[in-house]
Write a protein that holds these residues in place. Structure first.
Motif, mmCIF file in Angstrom:
data_model
loop_
_atom_site.group_PDB
_atom_site.id
_atom_site.type_symbol
_atom_site.label_atom_id
_atom_site.label_comp_id
_atom_site.label_asym_id
_atom_site.label_seq_id
_atom_site.Cartn_x
_atom_site.Cartn_y
_atom_site.Cartn_z
ATOM 1 N N ASP A 190 0.853 -1.194 0.000
ATOM 2 C CA ASP A 190 0.000 0.000 0.000
ATOM 3 C C ASP A 190 0.885 1.239 0.000
ATOM 4 O O ASP A 190 1.990 1.229 0.563
ATOM 5 C CB ASP A 190 -0.907 0.041 1.236
ATOM 6 C CG ASP A 190 -2.032 -0.982 1.182
ATOM 7 O OD1 ASP A 190 -2.255 -1.561 0.092
ATOM 8 O OD2 ASP A 190 -2.666 -1.206 2.224
ATOM 9 N N GLY A 192 0.036 4.046 1.521
ATOM 10 C CA GLY A 192 -0.073 4.612 2.858
ATOM 11 C C GLY A 192 -1.400 4.234 3.469
ATOM 12 O O GLY A 192 -2.184 3.468 2.882
ATOM 13 N N ARG A 216 3.557 -0.714 3.857
ATOM 14 C CA ARG A 216 3.283 0.669 3.488
ATOM 15 C C ARG A 216 4.571 1.346 3.022
ATOM 16 O O ARG A 216 5.548 1.410 3.770
ATOM 17 C CB ARG A 216 2.680 1.438 4.656
ATOM 18 C CG ARG A 216 1.260 1.004 4.990
ATOM 19 C CD ARG A 216 0.720 1.760 6.196
ATOM 20 N NE ARG A 216 -0.665 1.380 6.483
ATOM 21 C CZ ARG A 216 -1.336 1.772 7.545
ATOM 22 N NH1 ARG A 216 -0.748 2.573 8.442
ATOM 23 N NH2 ARG A 216 -2.585 1.387 7.727
#
Length: 293
Positions: A190, A192, A216
Protein backbone atom coordinates in the motif's frame (compact mmCIF):
# COMPACT_ATOMS: atom_id res chain seq x y z
CA UNK A 1 -13.73 44.79 7.16
CA UNK A 2 -10.70 42.72 8.06
CA UNK A 3 -7.31 44.39 7.84
CA UNK A 4 -5.32 43.10 4.89
CA UNK A 5 -2.01 43.20 6.82
CA UNK A 6 -3.46 41.14 9.65
CA UNK A 7 -4.90 38.60 7.22
CA UNK A 8 -1.51 38.27 5.50
CA UNK A 9 0.05 37.70 8.91
CA UNK A 10 -2.44 34.93 9.69
CA UNK A 11 -1.56 33.28 6.39
CA UNK A 12 2.17 33.54 7.12
CA UNK A 13 1.82 32.04 10.62
CA UNK A 14 -0.10 29.01 9.34
CA UNK A 15 2.05 28.48 6.25
CA UNK A 16 5.34 28.87 8.12
CA UNK A 17 4.14 26.97 11.19
CA UNK A 18 4.95 29.56 13.83
CA UNK A 19 5.23 33.18 14.87
CA UNK A 20 9.01 33.50 14.54
CA UNK A 21 9.29 32.04 11.00
CA UNK A 22 6.29 34.17 10.00
CA UNK A 23 8.09 37.24 11.34
CA UNK A 24 11.17 36.37 9.29
CA UNK A 25 9.06 36.01 6.15
CA UNK A 26 7.25 39.29 6.75
CA UNK A 27 10.44 41.14 7.86
CA UNK A 28 8.88 42.21 11.19
CA UNK A 29 9.44 41.21 14.81
CA UNK A 30 7.71 38.19 16.40
CA UNK A 31 6.07 40.69 18.75
CA UNK A 32 4.50 42.49 15.78
CA UNK A 33 3.19 39.16 14.45
CA UNK A 34 1.69 38.34 17.85
CA UNK A 35 0.03 41.75 18.11
CA UNK A 36 -1.53 41.42 14.64
CA UNK A 37 -2.92 37.96 15.38
CA UNK A 38 -4.32 39.10 18.73
CA UNK A 39 -5.96 42.12 17.06
CA UNK A 40 -7.47 39.87 14.39
CA UNK A 41 -8.77 37.46 17.04
CA UNK A 42 -10.29 40.32 19.01
CA UNK A 43 -12.05 41.55 15.87
CA UNK A 44 -13.32 38.05 15.02
CA UNK A 45 -14.31 37.36 18.63
CA UNK A 46 -12.68 33.94 18.70
CA UNK A 47 -9.35 32.12 18.65
CA UNK A 48 -7.97 31.80 15.12
CA UNK A 49 -4.61 30.10 15.67
CA UNK A 50 -3.74 27.07 17.77
CA UNK A 51 -0.45 27.88 19.51
CA UNK A 52 1.01 24.43 18.84
CA UNK A 53 4.10 23.25 16.99
CA UNK A 54 3.45 23.81 14.18
CA UNK A 55 0.79 26.49 14.58
CA UNK A 56 -2.49 25.56 12.88
CA UNK A 57 -5.71 27.38 12.11
CA UNK A 58 -8.88 26.74 14.11
CA UNK A 59 -12.16 26.29 12.26
CA UNK A 60 -12.76 30.04 12.53
CA UNK A 61 -9.19 30.72 11.46
CA UNK A 62 -9.62 28.50 8.43
CA UNK A 63 -12.45 30.69 7.13
CA UNK A 64 -10.29 33.83 7.42
CA UNK A 65 -7.27 31.99 6.05
CA UNK A 66 -9.16 31.24 2.88
CA UNK A 67 -10.15 34.91 2.60
CA UNK A 68 -6.51 35.93 3.13
CA UNK A 69 -5.28 33.67 0.36
CA UNK A 70 -7.96 34.79 -2.08
CA UNK A 71 -7.07 38.42 -1.42
CA UNK A 72 -3.39 37.60 -1.99
CA UNK A 73 -4.21 35.95 -5.34
CA UNK A 74 -6.25 38.93 -6.52
CA UNK A 75 -3.67 41.45 -5.31
CA UNK A 76 -0.95 39.56 -7.10
CA UNK A 77 -2.98 39.61 -10.31
CA UNK A 78 -3.37 43.39 -10.12
CA UNK A 79 0.30 43.93 -9.20
CA UNK A 80 1.53 41.92 -12.19
CA UNK A 81 -0.65 44.04 -14.47
CA UNK A 82 1.40 47.11 -13.57
CA UNK A 83 4.87 45.59 -13.57
CA UNK A 84 7.18 43.18 -11.71
CA UNK A 85 5.71 41.76 -8.53
CA UNK A 86 6.32 39.10 -5.94
CA UNK A 87 6.02 35.61 -7.50
CA UNK A 88 2.47 34.28 -7.28
CA UNK A 89 2.11 31.59 -4.61
CA UNK A 90 0.27 28.66 -6.19
CA UNK A 91 -0.58 25.92 -3.68
CA UNK A 92 -2.15 22.87 -5.37
CA UNK A 93 -3.26 19.49 -3.99
CA UNK A 94 -2.63 16.44 -6.15
CA UNK A 95 -2.19 12.70 -5.77
CA UNK A 96 1.25 11.10 -6.11
CA UNK A 97 0.48 9.11 -9.27
CA UNK A 98 -0.72 12.23 -11.08
CA UNK A 99 2.51 14.02 -10.12
CA UNK A 100 4.54 11.09 -11.42
CA UNK A 101 2.70 10.51 -14.70
CA UNK A 102 1.14 13.72 -16.03
CA UNK A 103 0.51 16.70 -13.76
CA UNK A 104 3.97 18.26 -13.99
CA UNK A 105 3.49 18.53 -17.77
CA UNK A 106 0.51 20.77 -17.06
CA UNK A 107 2.54 23.00 -14.75
CA UNK A 108 5.61 23.46 -16.95
CA UNK A 109 4.03 25.93 -19.44
CA UNK A 110 2.66 28.00 -16.56
CA UNK A 111 6.06 28.26 -14.89
CA UNK A 112 7.68 29.17 -18.21
CA UNK A 113 5.14 31.93 -18.89
CA UNK A 114 4.50 33.40 -15.43
CA UNK A 115 6.46 34.21 -12.31
CA UNK A 116 4.87 31.67 -9.98
CA UNK A 117 6.00 29.75 -6.91
CA UNK A 118 4.51 26.26 -6.93
CA UNK A 119 3.60 24.58 -3.67
CA UNK A 120 2.40 21.02 -4.28
CA UNK A 121 0.55 19.24 -1.48
CA UNK A 122 0.68 15.52 -2.29
CA UNK A 123 -2.11 13.47 -0.75
CA UNK A 124 -4.46 10.62 -1.60
CA UNK A 125 -6.86 11.67 -4.36
CA UNK A 126 -9.79 10.92 -2.07
CA UNK A 127 -8.59 13.54 0.43
CA UNK A 128 -7.17 16.38 -1.68
CA UNK A 129 -10.54 18.17 -1.74
CA UNK A 130 -10.23 18.63 2.03
CA UNK A 131 -7.25 20.92 1.43
CA UNK A 132 -9.33 22.95 -0.99
CA UNK A 133 -12.19 23.11 1.48
CA UNK A 134 -10.03 24.55 4.26
CA UNK A 135 -8.36 27.09 1.99
CA UNK A 136 -4.91 25.49 1.99
CA UNK A 137 -4.82 25.22 -1.82
CA UNK A 138 -6.32 27.06 -4.79
CA UNK A 139 -6.88 23.93 -6.85
CA UNK A 140 -6.96 20.16 -6.43
CA UNK A 141 -6.93 16.97 -8.46
CA UNK A 142 -9.53 14.90 -6.62
CA UNK A 143 -12.01 12.04 -6.88
CA UNK A 144 -14.76 14.31 -5.50
CA UNK A 145 -17.19 15.26 -8.31
CA UNK A 146 -19.27 17.68 -6.23
CA UNK A 147 -17.66 21.13 -6.13
CA UNK A 148 -16.44 22.42 -2.80
CA UNK A 149 -18.30 25.58 -1.76
CA UNK A 150 -16.95 28.52 -3.73
CA UNK A 151 -15.21 26.26 -6.24
CA UNK A 152 -15.78 24.93 -9.75
CA UNK A 153 -15.32 21.28 -10.71
CA UNK A 154 -14.83 19.53 -14.04
CA UNK A 155 -14.07 15.91 -15.00
CA UNK A 156 -10.56 15.15 -16.25
CA UNK A 157 -10.76 11.45 -17.10
CA UNK A 158 -9.68 8.37 -15.19
CA UNK A 159 -6.40 6.86 -14.08
CA UNK A 160 -6.39 3.17 -14.96
CA UNK A 161 -4.68 0.77 -12.58
CA UNK A 162 -3.72 -2.88 -12.98
CA UNK A 163 -2.65 -5.39 -10.35
CA UNK A 164 0.91 -6.68 -10.81
CA UNK A 165 3.49 -8.79 -9.01
CA UNK A 166 6.85 -10.38 -9.67
CA UNK A 167 6.92 -13.92 -11.11
CA UNK A 168 8.22 -15.12 -7.73
CA UNK A 169 5.28 -13.63 -5.83
CA UNK A 170 2.87 -15.09 -8.39
CA UNK A 171 4.43 -18.55 -8.06
CA UNK A 172 4.25 -18.49 -4.28
CA UNK A 173 0.80 -17.00 -3.74
CA UNK A 174 -1.27 -17.18 -6.92
CA UNK A 175 -0.32 -20.07 -9.22
CA UNK A 176 -2.95 -22.80 -9.18
CA UNK A 177 -5.08 -21.02 -6.61
CA UNK A 178 -8.56 -19.60 -6.76
CA UNK A 179 -8.16 -15.78 -6.90
CA UNK A 180 -10.90 -15.50 -4.29
CA UNK A 181 -8.56 -17.30 -1.88
CA UNK A 182 -5.20 -16.00 -3.14
CA UNK A 183 -5.85 -12.24 -3.28
CA UNK A 184 -7.17 -11.78 0.27
CA UNK A 185 -4.24 -13.74 1.73
CA UNK A 186 -1.26 -12.59 -0.37
CA UNK A 187 0.96 -9.78 0.94
CA UNK A 188 0.41 -6.46 -0.81
CA UNK A 189 2.08 -3.06 -0.96
CA UNK A 190 0.00 0.00 0.00
CA UNK A 191 1.11 3.56 -0.60
CA UNK A 192 -0.07 4.61 2.86
CA UNK A 193 -2.96 4.36 5.34
CA UNK A 194 -5.33 6.23 3.00
CA UNK A 195 -4.56 4.02 0.00
CA UNK A 196 -7.50 1.73 -0.79
CA UNK A 197 -6.70 0.86 -4.43
CA UNK A 198 -5.55 -2.66 -3.63
CA UNK A 199 -8.50 -3.27 -1.31
CA UNK A 200 -10.98 -1.99 -3.89
CA UNK A 201 -9.46 -4.19 -6.61
CA UNK A 202 -9.65 -7.32 -4.48
CA UNK A 203 -13.26 -6.59 -3.54
CA UNK A 204 -14.12 -6.03 -7.21
CA UNK A 205 -12.44 -9.24 -8.41
CA UNK A 206 -13.30 -11.62 -5.55
CA UNK A 207 -16.20 -9.97 -3.72
CA UNK A 208 -14.21 -10.62 -0.54
CA UNK A 209 -12.31 -8.36 1.86
CA UNK A 210 -8.59 -7.86 1.42
CA UNK A 211 -7.14 -9.38 4.60
CA UNK A 212 -3.51 -10.11 3.67
CA UNK A 213 -0.55 -8.34 5.30
CA UNK A 214 0.16 -4.87 3.90
CA UNK A 215 3.51 -3.13 3.58
CA UNK A 216 3.28 0.67 3.49
CA UNK A 217 5.69 2.53 1.22
CA UNK A 218 4.59 6.20 0.96
CA UNK A 219 6.80 7.28 -1.95
CA UNK A 220 6.01 6.85 -5.64
CA UNK A 221 9.41 5.51 -6.69
CA UNK A 222 9.71 3.53 -3.48
CA UNK A 223 6.28 1.98 -3.97
CA UNK A 224 7.15 0.73 -7.45
CA UNK A 225 10.54 -0.49 -6.23
CA UNK A 226 8.89 -2.42 -3.38
CA UNK A 227 6.61 -4.30 -5.80
CA UNK A 228 9.53 -4.99 -8.16
CA UNK A 229 11.57 -6.28 -5.20
CA UNK A 230 8.86 -8.84 -4.43
CA UNK A 231 7.56 -7.46 -1.13
CA UNK A 232 4.05 -8.13 -2.39
CA UNK A 233 1.61 -7.35 -5.18
CA UNK A 234 0.44 -3.83 -5.92
CA UNK A 235 -1.39 -1.53 -8.33
CA UNK A 236 0.52 0.18 -11.15
CA UNK A 237 -0.92 2.68 -13.57
CA UNK A 238 -1.70 1.21 -16.98
CA UNK A 239 1.39 2.21 -19.01
CA UNK A 240 4.15 0.98 -16.66
CA UNK A 241 2.08 -2.11 -15.80
CA UNK A 242 1.84 -3.13 -19.45
CA UNK A 243 5.44 -2.16 -20.22
CA UNK A 244 6.92 -4.20 -17.38
CA UNK A 245 4.69 -7.22 -17.92
CA UNK A 246 5.59 -7.21 -21.63
CA UNK A 247 9.28 -7.26 -20.59
CA UNK A 248 8.66 -10.22 -18.27
CA UNK A 249 9.60 -8.26 -15.15
CA UNK A 250 6.10 -8.37 -13.70
CA UNK A 251 2.94 -10.43 -14.18
CA UNK A 252 -0.60 -9.09 -14.56
CA UNK A 253 -2.95 -10.37 -11.87
CA UNK A 254 -6.65 -10.74 -12.47
CA UNK A 255 -6.19 -11.14 -16.23
CA UNK A 256 -7.34 -8.03 -18.08
CA UNK A 257 -9.25 -6.69 -15.09
CA UNK A 258 -8.45 -3.11 -14.16
CA UNK A 259 -9.62 -0.38 -11.83
CA UNK A 260 -10.45 3.07 -13.19
CA UNK A 261 -10.28 6.01 -10.77
CA UNK A 262 -12.18 9.06 -12.11
CA UNK A 263 -10.40 12.35 -11.42
CA UNK A 264 -11.75 15.89 -11.27
CA UNK A 265 -10.13 19.31 -11.26
CA UNK A 266 -11.56 21.64 -8.63
CA UNK A 267 -10.43 25.24 -8.20
CA UNK A 268 -11.48 28.51 -6.65
CA UNK A 269 -14.06 30.51 -8.60
CA UNK A 270 -11.63 33.39 -9.07
CA UNK A 271 -10.97 34.73 -12.55
CA UNK A 272 -7.25 35.44 -12.73
CA UNK A 273 -4.83 34.95 -15.58
CA UNK A 274 -2.73 32.40 -13.70
CA UNK A 275 -5.67 30.31 -12.47
CA UNK A 276 -7.40 30.41 -15.85
CA UNK A 277 -4.24 29.28 -17.66
CA UNK A 278 -3.56 26.61 -15.04
CA UNK A 279 -7.05 25.17 -15.54
CA UNK A 280 -6.69 25.22 -19.32
CA UNK A 281 -3.31 23.45 -19.11
CA UNK A 282 -4.61 20.82 -16.66
CA UNK A 283 -7.57 20.16 -18.94
CA UNK A 284 -5.37 19.86 -22.03
CA UNK A 285 -2.75 17.51 -20.55
CA UNK A 286 -5.33 15.34 -18.78
CA UNK A 287 -7.15 14.81 -22.08
CA UNK A 288 -4.01 13.12 -23.42
CA UNK A 289 -2.82 11.30 -20.32
CA UNK A 290 -6.02 9.94 -18.75
CA UNK A 291 -8.62 7.47 -19.91
CA UNK A 292 -11.52 9.28 -21.57
CA UNK A 293 -15.06 7.95 -22.01
Amino acid sequence: MYDRERLATLSAVVEEGGFEPAAARLHVTPSAVSQRIKALEQQAGRVLVRRTRPCTATDAGTALLRLARQIAVLEGEVARTFGPATPAHLPIAVNADSVTHWFLDALAPLVAEHDVRLDLHVDDEGHTADLLRDGTVVGAVTTAPEPVQGCAAEPLGAMRYRAVATPEVVARWFDGRDPALAFPAAPRVDFGPKDRLQTRFVEMVTDRPCTGPAHRVPAADGYHAAVRAGLGWGMFTDVPARRETAAGQLVLLGGERYLDVPLYWQHWRLRTTVLDELTASVRRVAARALQQD
